[in-house]
Motif scaffolding. Structure first.
Motif, PDB file in Angstrom:
ATOM      1  N   LYS A 240      65.015  11.009  92.786  1.00  0.00           N
ATOM      2  CA  LYS A 240      64.045  11.276  91.728  1.00  0.00           C
ATOM      3  C   LYS A 240      62.616  11.155  92.266  1.00  0.00           C
ATOM      4  O   LYS A 240      61.760  11.992  91.979  1.00  0.00           O
ATOM      5  CB  LYS A 240      64.264  10.305  90.568  1.00  0.00           C
ATOM      6  CG  LYS A 240      63.456  10.602  89.355  1.00  0.00           C
ATOM      7  CD  LYS A 240      63.813   9.664  88.212  1.00  0.00           C
ATOM      8  CE  LYS A 240      62.978   9.970  86.994  1.00  0.00           C
ATOM      9  NZ  LYS A 240      63.299   9.072  85.872  1.00  0.00           N
ATOM     10  N   VAL A 241      62.369  10.133  93.084  1.00  0.00           N
ATOM     11  CA  VAL A 241      61.047   9.946  93.689  1.00  0.00           C
ATOM     12  C   VAL A 241      60.728  11.120  94.613  1.00  0.00           C
ATOM     13  O   VAL A 241      59.618  11.666  94.587  1.00  0.00           O
ATOM     14  CB  VAL A 241      60.974   8.597  94.443  1.00  0.00           C
ATOM     15  CG1 VAL A 241      59.732   8.523  95.315  1.00  0.00           C
ATOM     16  CG2 VAL A 241      61.020   7.436  93.471  1.00  0.00           C
ATOM     17  N   CYS A 242      61.692  11.541  95.421  1.00  0.00           N
ATOM     18  CA  CYS A 242      61.485  12.676  96.329  1.00  0.00           C
ATOM     19  C   CYS A 242      61.203  13.954  95.557  1.00  0.00           C
ATOM     20  O   CYS A 242      60.316  14.731  95.941  1.00  0.00           O
ATOM     21  CB  CYS A 242      62.697  12.870  97.233  1.00  0.00           C
ATOM     22  SG  CYS A 242      62.846  11.632  98.528  1.00  0.00           S
ATOM     23  N   ASP A 243      61.946  14.179  94.490  1.00  0.00           N
ATOM     24  CA  ASP A 243      61.720  15.373  93.671  1.00  0.00           C
ATOM     25  C   ASP A 243      60.326  15.369  93.060  1.00  0.00           C
ATOM     26  O   ASP A 243      59.643  16.395  93.032  1.00  0.00           O
ATOM     27  CB  ASP A 243      62.773  15.475  92.558  1.00  0.00           C
ATOM     28  CG  ASP A 243      64.148  15.833  93.082  1.00  0.00           C
ATOM     29  OD1 ASP A 243      64.251  16.287  94.248  1.00  0.00           O
ATOM     30  OD2 ASP A 243      65.137  15.639  92.327  1.00  0.00           O
ATOM     31  N   GLU A 244      59.897  14.210  92.577  1.00  0.00           N
ATOM     32  CA  GLU A 244      58.565  14.112  91.975  1.00  0.00           C
ATOM     33  C   GLU A 244      57.482  14.342  93.025  1.00  0.00           C
ATOM     34  O   GLU A 244      56.502  15.045  92.777  1.00  0.00           O
ATOM     35  CB  GLU A 244      58.378  12.742  91.308  1.00  0.00           C
ATOM     36  CG  GLU A 244      57.019  12.535  90.695  1.00  0.00           C
ATOM     37  CD  GLU A 244      56.702  13.477  89.539  1.00  0.00           C
ATOM     38  OE1 GLU A 244      55.519  13.522  89.134  1.00  0.00           O
ATOM     39  OE2 GLU A 244      57.595  14.188  89.039  1.00  0.00           O
ATOM     40  N   GLN A 245      57.658  13.776  94.217  1.00  0.00           N
ATOM     41  CA  GLN A 245      56.688  13.977  95.292  1.00  0.00           C
ATOM     42  C   GLN A 245      56.638  15.438  95.699  1.00  0.00           C
ATOM     43  O   GLN A 245      55.567  15.993  95.934  1.00  0.00           O
ATOM     44  CB  GLN A 245      57.026  13.091  96.497  1.00  0.00           C
ATOM     45  CG  GLN A 245      55.957  13.093  97.556  1.00  0.00           C
ATOM     46  CD  GLN A 245      54.630  12.576  97.057  1.00  0.00           C
ATOM     47  OE1 GLN A 245      54.570  11.570  96.357  1.00  0.00           O
ATOM     48  NE2 GLN A 245      53.557  13.257  97.390  1.00  0.00           N
ATOM     49  N   ARG A 246      57.779  16.086  95.763  1.00  0.00           N
ATOM     50  CA  ARG A 246      57.845  17.508  96.095  1.00  0.00           C
ATOM     51  C   ARG A 246      57.104  18.332  95.039  1.00  0.00           C
ATOM     52  O   ARG A 246      56.346  19.238  95.361  1.00  0.00           O
ATOM     53  CB  ARG A 246      59.305  17.960  96.207  1.00  0.00           C
ATOM     54  CG  ARG A 246      59.473  19.357  96.762  1.00  0.00           C
ATOM     55  CD  ARG A 246      60.947  19.720  96.977  1.00  0.00           C
ATOM     56  NE  ARG A 246      61.611  18.792  97.886  1.00  0.00           N
ATOM     57  CZ  ARG A 246      62.608  17.965  97.536  1.00  0.00           C
ATOM     58  NH1 ARG A 246      63.080  17.962  96.310  1.00  0.00           N
ATOM     59  NH2 ARG A 246      63.149  17.166  98.421  1.00  0.00           N
ATOM     60  N   ARG A 247      57.299  17.990  93.768  1.00  0.00           N
ATOM     61  CA  ARG A 247      56.622  18.700  92.686  1.00  0.00           C
ATOM     62  C   ARG A 247      55.103  18.525  92.781  1.00  0.00           C
ATOM     63  O   ARG A 247      54.349  19.487  92.665  1.00  0.00           O
ATOM     64  CB  ARG A 247      57.114  18.195  91.316  1.00  0.00           C
ATOM     65  CG  ARG A 247      56.542  18.977  90.133  1.00  0.00           C
ATOM     66  CD  ARG A 247      56.792  18.271  88.818  1.00  0.00           C
ATOM     67  NE  ARG A 247      56.071  17.008  88.696  1.00  0.00           N
ATOM     68  CZ  ARG A 247      54.767  16.908  88.455  1.00  0.00           C
ATOM     69  NH1 ARG A 247      54.014  17.984  88.342  1.00  0.00           N
ATOM     70  NH2 ARG A 247      54.188  15.724  88.342  1.00  0.00           N
ATOM     71  N   ILE A 248      54.660  17.310  93.060  1.00  0.00           N
ATOM     72  CA  ILE A 248      53.221  17.039  93.198  1.00  0.00           C
ATOM     73  C   ILE A 248      52.648  17.817  94.379  1.00  0.00           C
ATOM     74  O   ILE A 248      51.567  18.417  94.280  1.00  0.00           O
ATOM     75  CB  ILE A 248      52.976  15.521  93.350  1.00  0.00           C
ATOM     76  CG1 ILE A 248      53.267  14.813  92.026  1.00  0.00           C
ATOM     77  CG2 ILE A 248      51.559  15.240  93.820  1.00  0.00           C
ATOM     78  CD1 ILE A 248      53.310  13.298  92.134  1.00  0.00           C
ATOM     79  N   ASN A 249      53.362  17.832  95.504  1.00  0.00           N
ATOM     80  CA  ASN A 249      52.904  18.570  96.685  1.00  0.00           C
ATOM     81  C   ASN A 249      52.814  20.066  96.410  1.00  0.00           C
ATOM     82  O   ASN A 249      51.834  20.719  96.792  1.00  0.00           O
ATOM     83  CB  ASN A 249      53.824  18.320  97.878  1.00  0.00           C
ATOM     84  CG  ASN A 249      53.659  16.929  98.454  1.00  0.00           C
ATOM     85  OD1 ASN A 249      52.670  16.248  98.205  1.00  0.00           O
ATOM     86  ND2 ASN A 249      54.651  16.492  99.197  1.00  0.00           N
ATOM     87  N   GLU A 250      53.818  20.617  95.754  1.00  0.00           N
ATOM     88  CA  GLU A 250      53.803  22.048  95.435  1.00  0.00           C
ATOM     89  C   GLU A 250      52.661  22.387  94.483  1.00  0.00           C
ATOM     90  O   GLU A 250      52.005  23.420  94.634  1.00  0.00           O
ATOM     91  CB  GLU A 250      55.145  22.467  94.840  1.00  0.00           C
ATOM     92  CG  GLU A 250      56.255  22.510  95.863  1.00  0.00           C
ATOM     93  CD  GLU A 250      57.634  22.738  95.252  1.00  0.00           C
ATOM     94  OE1 GLU A 250      57.731  22.918  94.011  1.00  0.00           O
ATOM     95  OE2 GLU A 250      58.616  22.734  96.014  1.00  0.00           O
ATOM     96  N   GLN A 251      52.401  21.499  93.522  1.00  0.00           N
ATOM     97  CA  GLN A 251      51.281  21.728  92.602  1.00  0.00           C
ATOM     98  C   GLN A 251      49.955  21.687  93.353  1.00  0.00           C
ATOM     99  O   GLN A 251      49.075  22.520  93.134  1.00  0.00           O
ATOM    100  CB  GLN A 251      51.287  20.684  91.496  1.00  0.00           C
ATOM    101  CG  GLN A 251      50.185  20.895  90.471  1.00  0.00           C
ATOM    102  CD  GLN A 251      50.227  19.851  89.373  1.00  0.00           C
ATOM    103  OE1 GLN A 251      50.856  18.808  89.516  1.00  0.00           O
ATOM    104  NE2 GLN A 251      49.563  20.129  88.281  1.00  0.00           N
TER     105      GLN A 251
END
Length: 111
Positions: A17-28
């Motif tokens: 979940k943390v990795c997914d959130e970090q990935r989403r923030i990076n993509e944004q």
């Protein structure tokens, strides 16, 4: 044994979940960088920030300023320019091309 297994699965899900959130923030962030550079004023502001950070400056101007210049330069490269190049290296290359063109024009005006 099942308690340990369940605990590890919970940890695994939390880590994912943390990795997914970090990935989403990076993509944004990368999307925001691209959008910013699609505007002339965004490109001018970023170029100004890079110049203030000494990205293209001579680092060893005077002995007392060496450490400061290198520290600021390294910070800007790692924390500002690095993510932008990750987003799209063409962004920085376009800044370099424009700067080179501007320098050529200034040299021709002097001649």
């Amino acid at each position: 044994m099942t308690t340990d297994s369940g605990f590890l699965e919970d940890e695994q899900r939390a880590a994912e979940k943390v990795c997914d959130e970090q990935r989403r923030i990076n993509e944004q962030f990368l999307s925001d960088v691209r959008s910013t550079f699609n505007t002339p004023h965004g490109k001018r502001v970023f170029t100004f920030l890079l110049e203030q950070g000494g990205v293209n400056a001579i680092l060893f101007a005077s002995e007392k300023d060496i450490y400061r210049n290198v520290a600021v330069h390294d910070f800007v490269i790692e924390n500002v320019l690095g993510p932008v190049i990750t987003a799209d290296e063409e962004i920085y290359l376009s800044i370099i091309r424009e700067r080179a063109e501007q320098m050529r024009n200034e040299e021709e005006e002097i001649k």
